[in-house]
Design an enzyme around this catalytic site. Structure first.
Site, PDB file in Angstrom:
ATOM      1  N   GLU A 181      28.035 -43.392  36.038  1.00  0.00           N
ATOM      2  CA  GLU A 181      27.457 -44.667  35.604  1.00  0.00           C
ATOM      3  C   GLU A 181      27.411 -44.801  34.088  1.00  0.00           C
ATOM      4  OE1 GLU A 181      23.552 -45.378  37.175  1.00  0.00           O
ATOM      5  OE2 GLU A 181      23.292 -47.244  36.038  1.00  0.00           O
ATOM      6  N   GLU A 192      11.763 -49.613  40.678  1.00  0.00           N
ATOM      7  CA  GLU A 192      12.705 -50.714  40.448  1.00  0.00           C
ATOM      8  C   GLU A 192      12.645 -51.755  41.573  1.00  0.00           C
ATOM      9  OE1 GLU A 192      16.449 -48.638  39.692  1.00  0.00           O
ATOM     10  OE2 GLU A 192      15.895 -48.422  37.585  1.00  0.00           O
ATOM     11  N   ASP A 215      17.457 -41.532  32.630  1.00  0.00           N
ATOM     12  CA  ASP A 215      18.339 -42.020  33.687  1.00  0.00           C
ATOM     13  C   ASP A 215      19.795 -41.621  33.449  1.00  0.00           C
ATOM     14  OD1 ASP A 215      19.149 -43.316  35.929  1.00  0.00           O
ATOM     15  OD2 ASP A 215      18.924 -45.338  35.148  1.00  0.00           O
TER      16      ASP A 215
END
Ligand code: GCV
Length: 663
Positions: A384, A273, A356
């Protein structure tokens, strides 16, 4: 500490010890910590504590022995026994005595009743670590804590270590030790400019934090940028095979150890990323990790540090039109060829699923596929993708499924014994620590599962409820059962009203809260569902798809290969099927979607009722905070239900068999 929730260490938890006569034998900083804990409890409750060994009688003896078993347990094991009216804990190391002390706290009065034969307790996993994704300086997009849902950082504010909060950090360390956590990384794996300097001229701030964590048996780790030799050292390269670069890391690391003699090591997110990494120099990730591993063992005696090298490496700039690239495959494809090439003090840190931290993913195929590499599994306590600590979502059952997953009959736990279990922390400077008071259970459960990975998560939940809600006070059996019911089913409830059957990522882009079915569908992130008028899901079979299913050993490769054998909850992760496809449950895919989304919302409504009935049993501030969060959860769950149901109704044209309202 005034104004801060005591979480699983309320005053009452110390009464059984504080009212008794305790003898503590041995010396050392952690023994002093135990002594301080007992002494404080005695001041509050009237008992007494001695360290001089004067004749008893004693109700509790906590003793550091020289002859404890040497089983490579790092001094963390302890024995517990009760006989002749005396409870005895022995340990060969300070950490063991501390864990033995907290074992007595957990048992409460039961620790002082009846008899109990000598039992040996030791953690199954040597490393039980929390990674904080905390930024030192507020990041313009990610804020103080990346994916943080509990206020600011415990460690950092306004670009500096929070000196005024070190007392709070001590309270945090105490909570962590009480559930068995022994390592903390204090900054985000995305290392920005200010954070990079923690490694060099700002190491003193890290040392201050380490000094507060140390008395509770917690080692401090630091996330570093792979480009540090260039960013901080002014070198023209960060090539891991360059002599100058290697020397820079060795010297820098020796200065880190001058400041923090028990420093735990580095955490690295490389080539991931946008973070720099060895690919820029045509080097492998083993080259990169081994260079840091060498720096961490450079002294004559070896520093004892470890590099945690993250396996979260994938192409985040992929073309959504390209159906051959599959993000789920990436970690395995990158790292399996490197098995056996990593240094002894390098640990490959693997997210528990291949994507993820979605609410449902298969277990990563890397686990079990790298027998000659130390692996750590990374979980995400910070919610998240699981409700951002506005929704109740207790993750114990999901984590337990990961830890109980077997490849060729072999549990991953043996492998993790060499690497460890890591969780991204869900804590901030919020008075309840985790924003949502019930999210504390995720932190506690993580610590306890890392100590004993095959523990029954339901038992851990009960333990947390008993401690947190004060079995020693007024919380009776009925409220405890109500709370257990709310939390035990909460992960499955969340799964029901969000993305169905393992498909994942139907979230709002960027912040990842709330539904947006096509939010990531035409993006470069590799997170697609491929819904059309006929069906939905990603074909990851070997026969017609990306071949991801073939990364598993038997029997899983075969189980996942065919829609006929793939478990329902993962069907859309592995296969693209029609809306009329019949699940093992007997329902069609589309009817399953409608039913689960209606059920999920109903379950949240039921949760609210149970919580309302606990108003008289729970501290008013905590009750009010949870109530407020539940209201948001209900609003959000309805939004999920209506968007998902409407989207798939409009795509498929198939009506709900029960005629319920779909928009
Ligand atoms: C710290 C996901 C999250 C990022 C996180 C990343 C990682 O992509 O959205 O915020 O970055 O995982 O684990 O490195």
């Amino acid at each position: 500490m005034q104004g801060v929730d005591a979480a699983w260490l309320p005053d009452g938890a110390f009464r059984p010890i504080g009212t008794r006569r305790t003898l503590i034998r041995g010396s050392g900083p952690l023994v002093d910590t135990v002594h301080g804990e007992v002494a404080q409890a005695c001041v509050r409750f009237g008992g007494n504590v001695s360290r001089d060994g004067s004749p008893g009688p004693y109700d509790l003896v906590l003793e550091l022995t020289g002859d404890g078993r040497d089983s490579g347990d790092g001094g963390e094991a302890f024995t517990f026994e009760r006989g002749d009216g005396r409870t005895t804990v022995t340990a060969s190391g300070g950490p063991g005595l501390l864990y033995g002390f907290f074992h007595v706290v957990r048992l409460g009065d039961a620790a002082f009743r009846g008899t109990c034969e000598r039992a040996y307790h030791r953690p199954e996993l040597a490393l039980r670590m929390l990674d904080h994704w905390d930024n030192v300086a507020v990041h313009p997009v990610m804020g103080q804590v990346e994916r943080g849902y509990a206020g600011g950082s415990l460690f950092w504010a306004d670009g500096r270590a929070r000196a005024e909060l070190l007392g709070r950090v001590r309270a945090y360390a105490r909570l962590l030790a009480a559930c068995g956590i022994n390592a903390v990384a204090v900054n985000n794996v995305n290392v920005h400019e200010a954070e990079a300097r923690l490694l060099t001229d700002r190491i003193g701030e890290v040392a201050d934090i380490a000094g507060v964590l140390r008395p509770y048996g917690i080692r401090t780790h630091l996330s570093v940028t792979f480009a540090a030799p260039m960013v901080l050292g002014g070198l023209s390269t960060a090539d891991p095979l360059d002599e100058g670069v290697r020397e820079w890391w060795a010297e820098t690391t020796s200065r880190v150890y001058e400041a923090i003699p028990d420093f735990g090591g580095y955490v690295v997110k490389a080539d991931s990323e946008g973070q720099p990494g060895p690919f820029a120099y045509g080097r492998s990730h083993a080259d990169g990790a081994n260079m840091l591993a060498a720096a961490l063992t450079a002294s004559d005696s070896g520093y004892g540090g470890t590099v945690h090298w993250r396996a979260f490496v994938y192409d985040h700039r992929q073309d959504w039109r390209d159906r051959t690239t599959d993000r789920a495959r990436a970690a395995y494809d990158h790292f399996v060829p490197l098995d056996g090439k990593f240094a002894d003090n390098a640990v490959l840190q693997v997210k528990h699923g291949p994507m993820d931290f979605q609410v449902r993913e298969p277990v990563s195929p890397l686990i079990g596929a790298m027998p000659r590499t130390r692996l750590a599994v990374e979980l995400q306590a910070t919610q998240e993708y699981t409700g951002q600590q506005r929704h109740v979502c207790w993750l114990g059952p999901m984590w337990s499924e990961v830890l109980r997953f077997r490849v060729d009959g072999v549990s991953p736990v043996g492998e993790l014994a060499r690497g460890g279990l890591v969780a991204v922390s869900n804590v901030g400077d919020d008075p309840f620590w985790t924003g949502h008071p019930l999210a504390q259970a995720n932190l506690y459960t993580f610590g306890r599962l890392a100590w004993q990975p095959d523990a029954d998560p339901g038992g851990i939940l009960d333990e947390w409820i008993r401690l947190t809600f004060g079995v020693f006070e007024a919380f009776g059996a009925e409220p405890a059962a109500g709370l257990h019911a709310i939390m035990d089913g909460s992960w499955r409830t969340y799964e029901k009203y969000t993305a169905p059957l393992g498909v994942g990522f139907m979230v709002q882009p960027g912040h990842h809260y709330g539904p947006s079915v096509d939010g990531y569908e035409y993006s470069p992130w590799g997170t697609y569902h491929f819904a059309d008028r006929d069906g939905v899901g990603v074909d990851r079979s070997c026969t017609t798809g990306t071949g991801y299913a073939g990364q598993y050993a038997k029997p899983w490769a075969e189980v996942y290969e065919s829609p006929g054998t793939c478990p329902d909850e993962l069907l859309l992760f592995f296969h693209h099927v029609s809306y009329g496809h019949i699940l093992h449950s007997g329902k069609t895919v589309i009817q399953h979607m409608y039913d689960t989304h209606f059920e999920g919302v109903e379950e949240v409504e039921a949760t609210m009722e149970v919580w309302a009935s606990l108003a008289d049993s729970v501290d008013p501030a905590r009750h009010a905070r949870v109530t407020e969060r539940l209201e948001e959860q209900l609003r959000s769950a309805r939004e999920w239900r209506d968007q998902i149901n409407s989207y798939f109704f409009r795509k498929s044209g198939v009506p709900d068999a029960h005629g319920r309202r779909i928009h």
